[in-house]
Motif scaffolding. Structure first.
Motif, PDB file in Angstrom:
ATOM      1  N   ASN A   1       0.824  -1.215   0.000  1.00 16.05           N
ATOM      2  CA  ASN A   1       0.000   0.000   0.000  1.00 16.05           C
ATOM      3  C   ASN A   1       0.856   1.263   0.000  1.00 16.05           C
ATOM      4  O   ASN A   1       0.559   2.221  -0.709  1.00 16.05           O
ATOM      5  N   VAL A   2       1.911   1.251   0.777  1.00 17.26           N
ATOM      6  CA  VAL A   2       2.813   2.403   0.837  1.00 17.26           C
ATOM      7  C   VAL A   2       3.538   2.547  -0.498  1.00 17.26           C
ATOM      8  O   VAL A   2       3.680   3.658  -1.024  1.00 17.26           O
ATOM      9  N   LYS A   3       3.959   1.438  -1.056  1.00 16.66           N
ATOM     10  CA  LYS A   3       4.682   1.465  -2.334  1.00 16.66           C
ATOM     11  C   LYS A   3       3.796   2.058  -3.430  1.00 16.66           C
ATOM     12  O   LYS A   3       4.245   2.913  -4.197  1.00 16.66           O
ATOM     13  N   ILE A   4       2.541   1.635  -3.496  1.00 20.83           N
ATOM     14  CA  ILE A   4       1.633   2.163  -4.524  1.00 20.83           C
ATOM     15  C   ILE A   4       1.390   3.650  -4.295  1.00 20.83           C
ATOM     16  O   ILE A   4       1.359   4.439  -5.236  1.00 20.83           O
ATOM     17  N   SER A   5       1.254   4.040  -3.055  1.00 15.34           N
ATOM     18  CA  SER A   5       1.053   5.451  -2.745  1.00 15.34           C
ATOM     19  C   SER A   5       2.250   6.282  -3.210  1.00 15.34           C
ATOM     20  O   SER A   5       2.088   7.351  -3.810  1.00 15.34           O
ATOM     21  N   VAL A   6       3.454   5.788  -2.963  1.00 13.92           N
ATOM     22  CA  VAL A   6       4.671   6.493  -3.383  1.00 13.92           C
ATOM     23  C   VAL A   6       4.779   6.501  -4.907  1.00 13.92           C
ATOM     24  O   VAL A   6       5.092   7.529  -5.509  1.00 13.92           O
TER      25      VAL A   6
END
Length: 116
Positions: free
Chosen positions: A4-9
């Motif tokens: 989720n963090v990776k997609i957000s970044v």
């Protein structure tokens, strides 16, 4: 890094390359923490349509990263900067002597690497 963090970044780096709908739905889901149902209601589309748009947008983000590597480069720069900061912290605790001069030379090398 959590998915989720990776997609957000990735959306921060490449989101403007997506369609407006993909960008907004990814923002709603990953950054505004809205559910698929909430996003569907807000956009007057089905929950399945939201899911399809999310999946297509996510796929595009990973494709862009696979080709451009902006997130990977940013992570590398961040690590280099952290290393420079650690070296500066060490210098601040030293007396001015040959050891300090060598540390300064090492910092200069690290800073030159940041320019790449």
């Amino acid at each position: 890094m959590e998915k989720n963090v990776k997609i957000s970044v990735l959306n921060e780096f490449y989101g403007k390359l997506l369609t407006n709908k993909q960008y907004e739905i990814i923002e709603d889901y990953y950054n505004r923490d809205l559910s698929l149902s909430e996003i569907a209601e807000n956009n007057k589309i089905t929950r399945q349509a939201v899911r399809d748009i999310l999946k297509k947008g996510e796929k595009k983000l990973f494709e862009y990263e696979g080709k451009l590597h902006l997130m990977k480069k940013a992570e590398r720069k961040e690590k280099q900067i952290q290393k420079v900061i650690e070296e500066l912290d060490k210098i601040s605790n030293m007396n001015f002597d040959q050891e300090k001069i060598e540390k300064i030379k090492n910092i200069r090398k690290e800073l030159q690497n940041l320019e790449v």
